[in-house]
Design an enzyme around this catalytic site. Structure first.
Site, PDB file in Angstrom:
ATOM      1  N   TYR A  84      -2.353 -13.316  -7.361  1.00 48.73           N
ATOM      2  CA  TYR A  84      -1.381 -12.859  -6.369  1.00 48.73           C
ATOM      3  C   TYR A  84      -0.264 -13.896  -6.210  1.00 48.73           C
ATOM      4  CZ  TYR A  84       0.629 -11.494  -1.879  1.00 48.73           C
ATOM      5  OH  TYR A  84       1.506 -11.127  -0.877  1.00 48.73           O
TER       6      TYR A  84
ATOM      7  N   SER B 206       6.500 -14.191  -0.826  1.00 48.93           N
ATOM      8  CA  SER B 206       5.413 -14.698   0.009  1.00 48.93           C
ATOM      9  C   SER B 206       5.383 -16.218  -0.038  1.00 48.93           C
ATOM     10  CB  SER B 206       4.069 -14.154  -0.497  1.00 48.93           C
ATOM     11  OG  SER B 206       2.977 -14.767   0.167  1.00 48.93           O
TER      12      SER B 206
END
Length: 263
Positions: A156, A143
Site C-alpha cells: 500500500y 497518503s
C-alpha cells in the site's frame, strides 16, 4: 466554504463512501456540479436516491479503476453527454495491511491497478480536455503512508509513494500550463477503508485516538480547489515526523519501531 467551487464541475472517483462521499455532500452544498465515479452500482443508485443530496446537481457514472477499458469508456460516456471537468479528485483507492509473505498476488496487483495505474489512466484521458479548455485542477489523494513506510503496509505504501512520484513529475510537465496539481497526504481517517485494509482490527484499535474525521479532511481538501497549493499534509505532526524520518531514517526506525509495528 470555498466560493471558488460554486458552478464548477468536479469529478470524484470513489465518491460513494468515506471522504469521497463527504466531499460530495459538501461540494453539492457549496453549489458545485459533482460527478461521482465508482464501481459499485448499488451504492451509486443509493447516492442518487439520497434525499439529502437531491437539492444539488449530482451525476453518477460507473467505472472500474482497475480496468483501462472501463476508465476510457466512462470518460467517453461523460464527454459525449457534454460534461466538462474543471476539477478531478482522484480519490478511489484500496489498501490491505499484511506482511509481504502473507500478501496475496491478486491483492497486490489490484492495489497497484486501482491506486496507481487507474489514477494515471484517468488523468491521461481527462488531461487533453483540460489543456484544450485551458483550465483545470487535478487533486490526487495519496497518503502519509507514501512518505513514511511502516510494517504490513509495504505494498500500500509503495502505491502511494508511486502516486507522489508521478504527481510531482506531472506538476513539472504542466508548469507552463494553467493546470494545477495538488497532492493530499492524509494520515489514518475514520472511514470504511479499514473494514478491508485492517482485517484483524488491530490498527484501528491502536490508532483510534489519532484518526482524522472525514468531514474535516473533506473540508480541508475542498479549500485547496482553485488554489495553487502544492501539497496538503494531514495532520501536520505526522508530516513533520515523515520529514524527520527522511533526515535520519536509521535513528527513527530504532526509536519508533514498536509504534510502527502496531498494525
Amino acid at each position: 466554504m470555498n466560493d471558488l467551487v460554486k458552478n464548477k464541475t468536479i469529478w470524484i472517483t470513489g465518491g460513494t463512501s468515506g471522504i469521497g462521499l463527504e466531499m460530495t455532500r459538501q461540494l453539492l452544498e457549496q453549489g458545485a456540479t459533482v460527478i461521482v465515479l465508482a464501481r459499485n452500482e448499488k451504492k451509486l443508485l443509493q447516492l442518487q436516491d439520497d434525499a439529502t443530496l437531491k437539492k444539488g446537481n449530482l451525476m453518477t457514472q460507473m467505472i472500474e479503476m482497475s480496468n483501462e477499458d472501463s476508465i476510457k469508456q466512462a470518460v467517453k460516456t461523460l464527454f459525449n453527454k457534454g460534461i466538462i471537468v474543471d476539477v478531478l479528485i482522484n480519490n478511489a483507492g484500496i489498501g490491505i495491511f499484511d506482511h509481504i509473505l502473507d500478501s496475496k498476488s491478486e491483492e497486490i496487483r489490484e492495489m497497484f491497478d486501482v491506486n496507481v495505474l487507474g489514477s494515471i489512466t484517468l488523468i491521461k484521458e481527462i488531461l487533453p480536455h483540460m489543456l484544450k479548455n485551458q483550465r483545470g485542477q487535478i487533486i490526487q489523494i495519496a497518503s502519509q503512508a507514501g512518505k513514511l513506510a511502516t510494517p504490513k503496509s509495504s505494498v500500500y505504501g509503495a502505491t502511494k509513494h508511486a502516486i507522489l512520484g508521478f504527481s510531482n513529475a506531472l506538476r513539472l510537465e504542466l508548469a507552463d500550463t494553467p493546470i494545477q496539481m495538488t497532492v493530499v497526504n492524509p494520515g489514518p481517517i475514520r472511514t470504511p477503508f479499514f473494514n478491508v485494509a485492517d482485517k484483524s482490527g488491530t490498527y484501528v484499535t491502536n490508532m483510534e485516538k489519532i484518526m482524522l474525521k472525514p468531514e474535516i479532511v473533506a473540508q480541508k481538501i475542498i479549500k485547496t480547489i482553485g488554489s495553487s497549493k502544492r501539497e496538503l499534509n494531514l495532520p501536520w505532526w505526522m508530516n513533520f515526523g515523515a520529514k524527520i524520518y527522511h533526515l535520519m531514517p536509521g535513528v527513527i526506525e530504532k526509536i519508533a519501531s514498536k509504534q510502527f509495528n502496531k498494525k
